[in-house]
Design an enzyme around this catalytic site. Structure first.
Site, PDB file in Angstrom:
ATOM      1  N   ASP A   1       0.875  -1.179   0.000  1.00 49.92           N
ATOM      2  CA  ASP A   1       0.000   0.000   0.000  1.00 49.92           C
ATOM      3  C   ASP A   1       0.912   1.228   0.000  1.00 49.92           C
ATOM      4  OD1 ASP A   1      -2.390   1.587   0.335  1.00 49.92           O
ATOM      5  OD2 ASP A   1      -1.853   1.853   2.430  1.00 49.92           O
ATOM      6  N   SER A   2       0.316   2.390  -0.247  1.00 49.85           N
ATOM      7  CA  SER A   2       1.094   3.616  -0.178  1.00 49.85           C
ATOM      8  C   SER A   2       1.570   3.892   1.252  1.00 49.85           C
ATOM      9  CB  SER A   2       0.245   4.798  -0.641  1.00 49.85           C
ATOM     10  OG  SER A   2      -0.830   4.966   0.264  1.00 49.85           O
TER      11      SER A   2
ATOM     12  N   CYS B   1      -4.366  -1.393  -1.900  1.00 49.87           N
ATOM     13  CA  CYS B   1      -4.520   0.043  -2.094  1.00 49.87           C
ATOM     14  C   CYS B   1      -5.493   0.248  -3.256  1.00 49.87           C
ATOM     15  CB  CYS B   1      -3.149   0.625  -2.427  1.00 49.87           C
ATOM     16  SG  CYS B   1      -3.154   2.347  -2.916  1.00 49.87           S
TER      17      CYS B   1
ATOM     18  N   CYS C   1     -10.924   3.560   0.414  1.00 51.85           N
ATOM     19  CA  CYS C   1      -9.471   3.744   0.578  1.00 51.85           C
ATOM     20  C   CYS C   1      -9.107   2.955   1.821  1.00 51.85           C
ATOM     21  CB  CYS C   1      -9.136   5.223   0.764  1.00 51.85           C
ATOM     22  SG  CYS C   1      -7.440   5.522   1.336  1.00 51.85           S
TER      23      CYS C   1
HETATM   24  N1  DGL Z   1      -4.602   3.480   0.933  1.00 53.27           N
HETATM   25  C1  DGL Z   1      -4.661   3.843  -0.412  1.00 53.27           C
HETATM   26  C2  DGL Z   1      -5.991   3.593  -1.080  1.00 53.27           C
HETATM   27  O1  DGL Z   1      -6.650   2.697  -0.735  1.00 53.27           O
HETATM   28  C3  DGL Z   1      -3.984   5.078  -0.873  1.00 53.27           C
HETATM   29  C4  DGL Z   1      -4.164   6.339  -0.146  1.00 53.27           C
HETATM   30  C5  DGL Z   1      -3.197   7.358  -0.696  1.00 53.27           C
HETATM   31  O2  DGL Z   1      -1.987   7.115  -0.621  1.00 53.27           O
HETATM   32  O3  DGL Z   1      -3.656   8.378  -1.214  1.00 53.27           O
HETATM   33  O4  DGL Z   1      -6.392   4.236  -1.955  1.00 53.27           O
END
Ligand code: DGL
Length: 302
Positions: free
Chosen positions: A22-23, A86, A211
């Protein structure tokens, strides 16, 4: 870039780890569900916190990071599968990953619109996600398909791109887990701008967390929208799908082994190690020894 050839699944698919990325710390919510579903498996998690948020970056950036992380995971040993935990990376990068690594199964996450539409009583569903996810072609297609499939039932989806929220959740973890001021302010701003929540006619009674970071602020959101609103997230569904994919039908899953947590699970971060350690301890009850700082060369942009 020359891809590292994924090691083919071993006989029965029982060797190797499951990669998850994930980010940042958001994908820990998916990792939690994966561990609950498959306690016998080994997991390697990559939090790309040094490059978060993905949701406000270009598609090219997210695609490049997703490829880089996959290379890093493969360099750590055989992989059975990679879970893209993510929504943003799934929306913009999963097709490119599948094309580049045709022998490696990728499982993505996307906003659970269909389950939400099945559950709503009022027909009004809120969807919170990043700009990257909600503006993507993949999401647009998903929305159209879900609406077409639901006919003659009509669903009203109220979409909200929550700029800054994922980053605020990351920062809150770095500062202090108890300091929720910025996160709470952003949640209030976005909830208010979506309209009325509740069980009455034309009110939003179902909220999709699109998210993986947002599940960590579900308590704050629930207080804002009231007790009658149900939340929909995807961790458990993704865990079940991953299990189906890596367990051939004729095999009984392994019973949990006695290896220690830090042997069965490794977490890597390109951000602050202490932040990952406190998030892992708080949400997954994992000891700090499971967490590692990504090597210096991994910190340079691809
Ligand atoms: N947790 C990620 C998602 O589900 C990314 C959030 C991000 O880095 O903007 O989209």
């Amino acid at each position: 870039m020359a891809p590292i050839e994924p090691t083919p699944l071993s006989v029965g698919g029982l060797q190797g780890a499951i990669g998850v990325f994930d980010s940042g710390i958001g994908g820990l919510s998916v990792l939690k569900a994966l561990r609950a579903e498959m306690p016998q498996e080994r997991f390697i998690y990559w939090a790309d916190s040094g490059y978060a948020p993905y949701g406000e970056r270009s598609d090219d950036f997210v695609i490049a990071r997703s490829h880089h992380i996959t290379e890093q995971l493969l360099a750590k040993g055989p992989m059975k599968a990679v879970v893209v935990a993510c929504n943003t990376a799934t929306a913009v990068a999963i097709e490119s990953l599948r094309t580049h690594y045709p022998k490696l199964p990728f499982i993505g996450v996307e906003p659970a619109l269909k389950p939400a539409l099945a559950q709503t009583q009022t027909g009004y569903v809120g969807v919170m996600g990043t700009q990257g996810t909600l503006n993507s072609t993949r999401f647009d297609n998903l929305l159209k398909t879900v609406q077409t499939d639901a006919l003659p039932k009509k669903g009203h989806f109220v979409l909200k791109a929550c700029k800054g929220l994922a980053l605020a959740i990351e920062k809150q973890t770095e500062k202090s887990l108890d300091d929720t001021t910025e996160v709470a302010q952003l949640c209030a701003k976005y909830v208010q701008s979506m309209g009325a929540f509740g069980p009455a006619n034309a009110q939003i009674d179902t909220l999709v967390l699109g998210c993986t970071h947002y599940i960590f602020v579900q308590e704050i959101l629930q207080k804002l929208v009231g007790p009658d609103v149900q939340f929909i997230s995807t961790g458990e569904a993704v865990a079940k799908q991953t299990k189906r994919l890596i367990t051939p039908a004729n095999l009984v899953p392994l019973t949990p082994s006695r290896s220690s947590e830090s042997e069965k699970i490794e977490l890597w971060t390109t951000g602050a190690l202490s932040a990952l350690q406190s998030a892992a301890l708080r949400w997954l009850d994992l000891p700090p020894a499971c967490c590692h700082q990504a090597a210096a060369q991994s910190l340079s942009p691809p």
